[in-house]
Structures are given as structure tokens and as C-alpha cells.
Scaffold this active site. Structure first.
Site, PDB file in Angstrom:
ATOM      1  N   GLU A  37      57.155   6.186   7.330  1.00 55.48           N
ATOM      2  CA  GLU A  37      58.367   6.294   6.773  1.00 55.48           C
ATOM      3  C   GLU A  37      59.053   5.187   6.125  1.00 55.48           C
ATOM      4  OE1 GLU A  37      60.426   9.060  10.521  1.00 55.48           O
ATOM      5  OE2 GLU A  37      60.066   7.146  10.643  1.00 55.48           O
ATOM      6  N   ASP A  76      59.900  19.470   9.656  1.00 56.59           N
ATOM      7  CA  ASP A  76      59.537  20.666  10.210  1.00 56.59           C
ATOM      8  C   ASP A  76      60.709  21.245  10.986  1.00 56.59           C
ATOM      9  OD1 ASP A  76      59.423  18.193  12.178  1.00 56.59           O
ATOM     10  OD2 ASP A  76      60.078  19.800  13.546  1.00 56.59           O
TER      11      ASP A  76
HETATM   12  N1  ADE Z   1      60.874  13.850  13.730  1.00 56.38           N
HETATM   13  C1  ADE Z   1      60.436  14.811  12.896  1.00 56.38           C
HETATM   14  N2  ADE Z   1      60.342  15.906  13.345  1.00 56.38           N
HETATM   15  C2  ADE Z   1      61.046  15.908  14.486  1.00 56.38           C
HETATM   16  C3  ADE Z   1      61.208  16.831  15.702  1.00 56.38           C
HETATM   17  N3  ADE Z   1      60.876  18.221  15.457  1.00 56.38           N
HETATM   18  N4  ADE Z   1      61.851  16.558  16.850  1.00 56.38           N
HETATM   19  C4  ADE Z   1      62.117  15.323  17.076  1.00 56.38           C
HETATM   20  N5  ADE Z   1      61.985  14.229  16.104  1.00 56.38           N
HETATM   21  C5  ADE Z   1      61.352  14.468  14.849  1.00 56.38           C
END
Ligand code: ADE
Length: 250
Positions: A40, A208
């Protein structure tokens, strides 16, 4: 569970007042980015032509500001590095930039970059009066209406916990927090920022869809590179916008 709206404790109101009083009209000259993962951070390091500080201001042995080695993911690391960085650098503003899971049902899509209006925890369940509110640890981000208008960013509440997955109890708390996105650092950064009275904003790019059909770890890894590039572009626009302005102008 988050307390119902309109039932804010005196402490929460005090915290909100303190956050406002820390906003002043000095030009912003130091910005502290708190980024959990190497992947990141690297686009930002490249973009802003940052170099590694070989005489680190941090204690010997910690992995912070070293662009190799382990990532510091989760609330423990986030709060420690935020504390140590604020003490060392006395920034005018903290930007917590990173990735997040998004809820499709609340309008999040892969690659969206959100600015969070409010952050809270979803895995600190203490069902005892007053401690319940402490556990949720809801805090407002610095209000940035002009920045939002200018960059046309999505706005949503962020819920933080120490796991990438989401247990049914976490899910109930995330719903109670009215969150659109979930991450693993934001509320911890907000806690320290609030303690040390430094305004903070939260830039989160969606890797996601938590309520979609793909397994989260796979979807996260599949989208990480492209989404961190989107995060980098937005962070650059944010810094360009902030440049030369005061907190009250954001
Ligand atoms: N960072 C990226 N995706 C995530 C998720 N589903 N839960 C927590 N942190 C995240």
C-alpha cells in the site's frame, strides 16, 4: 453495538467538541501518512519521492519506515506507529491511507476510494453500560467538505477490527456501526489522533466486496496492486488539494 443515535454520552460530546477545537487556521505544513502494508505504501513512496530515513526517529528494532521486512497490519501496530510518529513529527494532519473491504449493498465497488466520515471498532464487545460505548470507540474524522466536493470522492462510515474475515458477531456490529467499508487500522489511528489532538482523515480503497461471492483473501490479493495504484492517485490529489491550505479550508 453502537449506542442509538441521539443517545450520545457526555464523553462522546466532549470528544466531538475537542476535535472541532483542534481545527485551526494555520497553514498545514506536516502531514503524517499511516499506511499498514508495504504494497500500500510503495506507490506513495514513489509518487512523493520519499526516501527511507536511515536514522529512524523510531526505537531500534521496530519495522516502521523500513520498506522491507514485515508489514504492520492491525490495530496494535497502527496505534503504536501513530503514537510514535506524532510524538516525533508533530504533524498538523494525519492521513490514514489503506485498503478496505466494501459492502456492495451499501454502494461500494472494487477500486472505489472512500473518505470516511466516522470510524468505530466492531470487535471490542463489552456489554456493560459505558464500557460498551468505549468498546465501539466511535470517532468522527476531520470534516473536509471542500475536499470532498473538489475530488468527488465517495463518503462512508468505516468499521475497524483485527481480522480480515467477518464473524457473525462482527457483522452485527458493523451493521450497528452503519459502515460501508471495513478495515484493520482506522479506528485505532483515530483513537490515538483523538488522544493527541491531531485531526485525521481516512482514505480507504476497496479491494474486496465483503458481501459478494468471492472469498475475501483471494479477492483482496487479486485486486491489491490495481487498487493501491488508485489509492496512490487519490492520495496525490488529496495532498495537492491540501497544499497551501489551512485545516478550516478543507
Ligand atoms: N482490507 C482490505 N480488505 C479488508 C477486509 N475485507 N477486511 C478488513 N480489512 C481489509
Amino acid at each position: 453495538m453502537a449506542p442509538p443515535h441521539g443517545d450520545k454520552s457526555a464523553k462522546v460530546k466532549e470528544e466531538a467538541a475537542a476535535a472541532v477545537s483542534s481545527v485551526d487556521n494555520r497553514p498545514i505544513s506536516t502531514i503524517l501518512f499511516i499506511v499498514a502494508m508495504q504494497t500500500e505504501a510503495l506507490p506513495l513512496v514513489k509518487k512523493f519521492q520519499l526516501t527511507e530515513d536511515l536514522n529512524s526517529v523510531f526505537p531500534k528494532g521496530v519495522p516502521w519506515v523500513r520498506f522491507y521486512g514485515v508489514d504492520g497490519v492491525g490495530t496494535v501496530s497502527a496505534s503504536l506507529v501513530t503514537y510514535a510518529s506524532v510524538q516525533a513529527l508533530q504533524p498538523d494532519l494525519i492521513i490514514n491511507a489503506g485498503t478496505a473491504g466494501g459492502f456492495g449493498a451499501k454502494g461500494a465497488s472494487i477500486g472505489d476510494v472512500f473518505i470516511s466520515s466516522e470510524v468505530a471498532f466492531h470487535d471490542r464487545r463489552i456489554p456493560i453500560p459505558v464500557f460498551d460505548i468505549y468498546g465501539v470507540g466511535s470517532r468522527k474524522a476531520l470534516a473536509t467538505p471542500n475536499l470532498l466536493k473538489e475530488l468527488n470522492l465517495k463518503v462512508g462510515k468505516l468499521s475497524t477490527g483485527d481480522s480480515l474475515d467477518m464473524s457473525p458477531m462482527d457483522e452485527a456490529s458493523i451493521i450497528a456501526n452503519d459502515a460501508t467499508i471495513k478495515d484493520m487500522e482506522g479506528a485505532a489511528v483515530a483513537y490515538v489522533a483523538d488522544l493527541l489532538k491531531v485531526p485525521a482523515i481516512f482514505l480507504k480503497a476497496v479491494t474486496d466486496i465483503v458481501d459478494g461471492d468471492k472469498p475475501t483473501p483471494e479477492e483482496f490479493l487479486e485486486n491489491l496492486a490495481a487498487v493501491t495504484a488508485a489509492l496512490d492517485r487519490t492520495a496525490t490529489q488529496v495532498v495537492d488539494y491540501i497544499s497551501g491550505k489551512c485545516l478550516l479550508e478543507l
